[in-house]
Design a protein around this motif. Structure first.
Motif, PDB file in Angstrom:
ATOM      1  N   PHE A 248      18.829 -20.019  28.838  1.00 32.37           N
ATOM      2  CA  PHE A 248      19.229 -21.416  28.983  1.00 32.37           C
ATOM      3  C   PHE A 248      20.565 -21.762  28.327  1.00 32.37           C
ATOM      4  CE2 PHE A 248      14.614 -21.612  29.624  1.00 32.37           C
ATOM      5  CZ  PHE A 248      14.564 -22.333  30.812  1.00 32.37           C
ATOM      6  N   GLY A 249      21.178 -20.817  27.615  1.00 29.18           N
ATOM      7  CA  GLY A 249      22.480 -21.077  27.023  1.00 29.18           C
ATOM      8  C   GLY A 249      22.443 -21.896  25.744  1.00 29.18           C
ATOM      9  N   VAL A 250      21.267 -22.131  25.191  1.00 36.35           N
ATOM     10  CA  VAL A 250      21.139 -22.880  23.936  1.00 36.35           C
ATOM     11  C   VAL A 250      21.169 -21.876  22.786  1.00 36.35           C
ATOM     12  CG1 VAL A 250      19.684 -24.428  22.568  1.00 36.35           C
ATOM     13  CG2 VAL A 250      19.785 -24.671  25.074  1.00 36.35           C
ATOM     14  N   GLU A 251      22.078 -22.064  21.845  1.00 36.90           N
ATOM     15  CA  GLU A 251      22.267 -21.083  20.774  1.00 36.90           C
ATOM     16  C   GLU A 251      20.967 -20.835  20.011  1.00 36.90           C
ATOM     17  OE1 GLU A 251      25.356 -23.037  18.652  1.00 36.90           O
ATOM     18  OE2 GLU A 251      26.954 -22.074  19.798  1.00 36.90           O
ATOM     19  N   TRP A 252      20.716 -19.569  19.720  1.00 35.80           N
ATOM     20  CA  TRP A 252      19.459 -19.223  19.059  1.00 35.80           C
ATOM     21  C   TRP A 252      19.349 -19.871  17.686  1.00 35.80           C
ATOM     22  CZ3 TRP A 252      18.760 -17.013  14.348  1.00 35.80           C
ATOM     23  CH2 TRP A 252      19.810 -16.260  13.788  1.00 35.80           C
ATOM     24  N   GLU A 253      20.498 -20.066  17.024  1.00 37.75           N
ATOM     25  CA  GLU A 253      20.456 -20.671  15.693  1.00 37.75           C
ATOM     26  C   GLU A 253      19.955 -22.117  15.757  1.00 37.75           C
ATOM     27  OE1 GLU A 253      23.955 -17.684  15.645  1.00 37.75           O
ATOM     28  OE2 GLU A 253      23.154 -19.204  17.018  1.00 37.75           O
ATOM     29  N   VAL A 254      20.305 -22.826  16.823  1.00 39.40           N
ATOM     30  CA  VAL A 254      19.820 -24.201  16.980  1.00 39.40           C
ATOM     31  C   VAL A 254      18.315 -24.202  17.233  1.00 39.40           C
ATOM     32  CG1 VAL A 254      19.956 -26.280  18.424  1.00 39.40           C
ATOM     33  CG2 VAL A 254      22.055 -25.069  17.763  1.00 39.40           C
ATOM     34  N   LEU A 255      17.847 -23.300  18.076  1.00 40.98           N
ATOM     35  CA  LEU A 255      16.408 -23.201  18.324  1.00 40.98           C
ATOM     36  C   LEU A 255      15.659 -22.845  17.042  1.00 40.98           C
ATOM     37  CD1 LEU A 255      16.544 -21.277  21.715  1.00 40.98           C
ATOM     38  CD2 LEU A 255      15.865 -23.664  21.392  1.00 40.98           C
ATOM     39  N   ALA A 256      16.226 -21.920  16.276  1.00 38.54           N
ATOM     40  CA  ALA A 256      15.593 -21.529  15.019  1.00 38.54           C
ATOM     41  C   ALA A 256      15.560 -22.707  14.045  1.00 38.54           C
ATOM     42  CB  ALA A 256      16.326 -20.342  14.408  1.00 38.54           C
ATOM     43  N   ALA A 257      16.628 -23.488  14.000  1.00 38.73           N
ATOM     44  CA  ALA A 257      16.671 -24.633  13.089  1.00 38.73           C
ATOM     45  C   ALA A 257      15.647 -25.693  13.491  1.00 38.73           C
ATOM     46  CB  ALA A 257      18.077 -25.232  13.064  1.00 38.73           C
ATOM     47  N   VAL A 258      15.473 -25.913  14.790  1.00 40.18           N
ATOM     48  CA  VAL A 258      14.449 -26.860  15.250  1.00 40.18           C
ATOM     49  C   VAL A 258      13.062 -26.379  14.823  1.00 40.18           C
ATOM     50  CG1 VAL A 258      13.308 -27.826  17.282  1.00 40.18           C
ATOM     51  CG2 VAL A 258      15.802 -27.755  17.186  1.00 40.18           C
ATOM     52  N   MET A 259      12.796 -25.087  15.006  1.00 36.91           N
ATOM     53  CA  MET A 259      11.475 -24.552  14.656  1.00 36.91           C
ATOM     54  C   MET A 259      11.249 -24.582  13.143  1.00 36.91           C
ATOM     55  SD  MET A 259       9.807 -20.939  15.853  1.00 36.91           S
ATOM     56  CE  MET A 259       8.019 -20.777  16.020  1.00 36.91           C
ATOM     57  N   LEU A 260      12.311 -24.350  12.371  1.00 32.58           N
ATOM     58  CA  LEU A 260      12.220 -24.466  10.921  1.00 32.58           C
ATOM     59  C   LEU A 260      11.803 -25.870  10.520  1.00 32.58           C
ATOM     60  CD1 LEU A 260      12.894 -23.710   7.905  1.00 32.58           C
ATOM     61  CD2 LEU A 260      15.263 -24.350   8.431  1.00 32.58           C
ATOM     62  N   VAL A 261      12.477 -26.868  11.063  1.00 27.58           N
ATOM     63  CA  VAL A 261      12.219 -28.254  10.693  1.00 27.58           C
ATOM     64  C   VAL A 261      10.851 -28.718  11.186  1.00 27.58           C
ATOM     65  CG1 VAL A 261      12.976 -30.627  11.127  1.00 27.58           C
ATOM     66  CG2 VAL A 261      14.657 -28.873  10.521  1.00 27.58           C
ATOM     67  N   GLU A 262      10.491 -28.335  12.404  1.00 25.29           N
ATOM     68  CA  GLU A 262       9.261 -28.833  12.991  1.00 25.29           C
ATOM     69  C   GLU A 262       8.002 -28.218  12.383  1.00 25.29           C
ATOM     70  OE1 GLU A 262       8.932 -31.268  14.943  1.00 25.29           O
ATOM     71  OE2 GLU A 262      10.907 -31.585  15.816  1.00 25.29           O
ATOM     72  N   THR A 263       7.967 -26.893  12.257  1.00 27.87           N
ATOM     73  CA  THR A 263       6.707 -26.239  11.856  1.00 27.87           C
ATOM     74  C   THR A 263       6.903 -25.063  10.910  1.00 27.87           C
ATOM     75  OG1 THR A 263       6.717 -24.736  13.761  1.00 27.87           O
ATOM     76  CG2 THR A 263       5.583 -26.866  14.042  1.00 27.87           C
ATOM     77  N   LYS A 264       8.055 -24.945  10.283  1.00 22.69           N
ATOM     78  CA  LYS A 264       8.350 -23.802   9.406  1.00 22.69           C
ATOM     79  C   LYS A 264       8.054 -22.486  10.138  1.00 22.69           C
ATOM     80  CE  LYS A 264       9.907 -25.242   5.393  1.00 22.69           C
ATOM     81  NZ  LYS A 264       9.958 -26.681   5.656  1.00 22.69           N
ATOM     82  N   PHE A 265       8.675 -22.344  11.304  1.00 29.20           N
ATOM     83  CA  PHE A 265       8.562 -21.131  12.112  1.00 29.20           C
ATOM     84  C   PHE A 265       7.127 -20.870  12.556  1.00 29.20           C
ATOM     85  CE2 PHE A 265      12.543 -20.395   9.752  1.00 29.20           C
ATOM     86  CZ  PHE A 265      13.395 -20.278  10.857  1.00 29.20           C
ATOM     87  N   GLY A 266       6.422 -21.953  12.896  1.00 27.10           N
ATOM     88  CA  GLY A 266       5.089 -21.814  13.459  1.00 27.10           C
ATOM     89  C   GLY A 266       3.972 -21.763  12.449  1.00 27.10           C
TER      90      GLY A 266
END
Length: 320
Positions: free
Chosen positions: A196-214
């Motif tokens: 999808f062209g969305v930088e992996w670092e941004v996806l990782a940062a969202v997951m960090l903030v939302e659920t601490k990487f699951g």
């Protein structure tokens, strides 16, 4: 999930999920799992150098036991001592992460003890500085330039998310699980980026903030679910037929939604659609910036622990 990205324009408003991990939003929660997947009651407790590949890095000695902080190591209150503690901890943490990547296997199992303890101490210092702005400002001035930038990004991100928190007062319950191995998640982030062209670092940062990487597996107080915290209606539009609780499906859906909302052309617009808060957007971008500067920051974030804010203070729900 099927292989075709959704092209539905983003519905507005979408969701209102205020970080149940870093910000510890008022979710009806009250405990944490001692073992993966279990819910239980909980008692109160209290830039680096450029990224170097693990294969080419020179061997770095693992920090000795005397270099490792205890889980509840006292945090200095004096800015000079704080700066010294942060500088030393960052150096030891860099070495521990390099050692983990070189001689361990981040694609299997959990992070080694040196990484966990050093990362926890650094996280606790950042959380202290986030609540003490004057001390933080004086501390930045005593840090090396790149370390000051790293500390400022992390402290400001935590402060932004804490500003969204609503302390809980009654009985709370939260389900936590072990995160998938760091390099397994990294491969999933990069797969979503390629698609999808969305930088992996941004996806990782969202997951960090939302659920601490699951790690946080309870639904949010508004009903968002899964490792990327989707509302059911948004998932129906962007989940591409996948499982909302499956990490890989959720990452692809998040990348799909962010792309449909403007990423990578306009990350601020896309992240604001994901959560209607400028503080949230700023926090995600700050964490993503640090991962871009040095991939070791991803591994440090991976070991950050889950906190919840109560009317009686912070509670750490995971970790040693």
């Amino acid at each position: 999930m099927n292989d075709q990205p959704a092209v539905i324009p983003p519905p507005m408003p979408l969701r209102r999920v205020l970080a149940a991990v870093l910000a510890a939003v008022a979710v009806p929660l009250s405990g944490c799992g001692g073992a993966a997947g279990e819910a239980a009651s909980v008692a109160p407790r209290e830039r680096l150098s450029p990224s170097t590949s693990a294969s080419s890095a020179s061997p770095a000695p693992e920090p000795s036991a005397r270099d490792l902080p205890a889980p509840d190591e006292a945090i200095p209150k004096d800015p000079a001592r704080l700066a010294d503690a942060l500088t030393r901890t960052a150096g030891h943490l860099r070495d521990a992460i390099d050692d983990w990547r070189r001689t361990g296997d981040p694609a299997k199992g959990e992070a080694p003890e040196p990484v966990v303890l050093l990362s926890l101490y650094e996280q606790r210092v950042y959380r202290y500085l986030a609540r003490n702005a004057k001390v933080a400002s004086r501390t930045y001035g005593k840090l090396p330039k790149e370390e000051a930038a790293r500390a400022r990004d992390n402290v400001t991100a935590i402060r932004d998310l804490l500003s969204l928190a609503h302390p809980v007062s009654g009985p709370i319950k939260i389900k936590v699980e072990r995160a998938e191995p760091a390099d397994v998640l990294l491969a999933a982030f990069r797969r979503a980026e390629r698609r999808f062209g969305v930088e992996w670092e941004v996806l990782a940062a969202v997951m960090l903030v939302e659920t601490k990487f699951g790690r946080v597996r309870s639904p949010s107080y508004v009903g968002a679910r899964g490792p990327m915290q989707f509302m059911p209606g948004t998932w129906k539009a962007y989940g591409m037929g996948g499982d909302i609780d499956d990490t890989r499906d959720a990452l692809l859906a998040a990348a799909n939604y962010l792309h449909a909302s403007g990423a990578p052309r306009d990350y601020r617009r896309a992240l604001y659609a994901y959560n209607h808060s400028q503080a949230y957007v700023d926090a995600v971008l700050s964490h993503a910036r640090q991962m871009k500067r040095d991939i070791r920051n991803y591994y440090a974030y991976y070991t950050w622990q889950v906190y919840v804010i109560t009317t009686k203070g912070e509670r750490r729900l995971t970790g040693p």
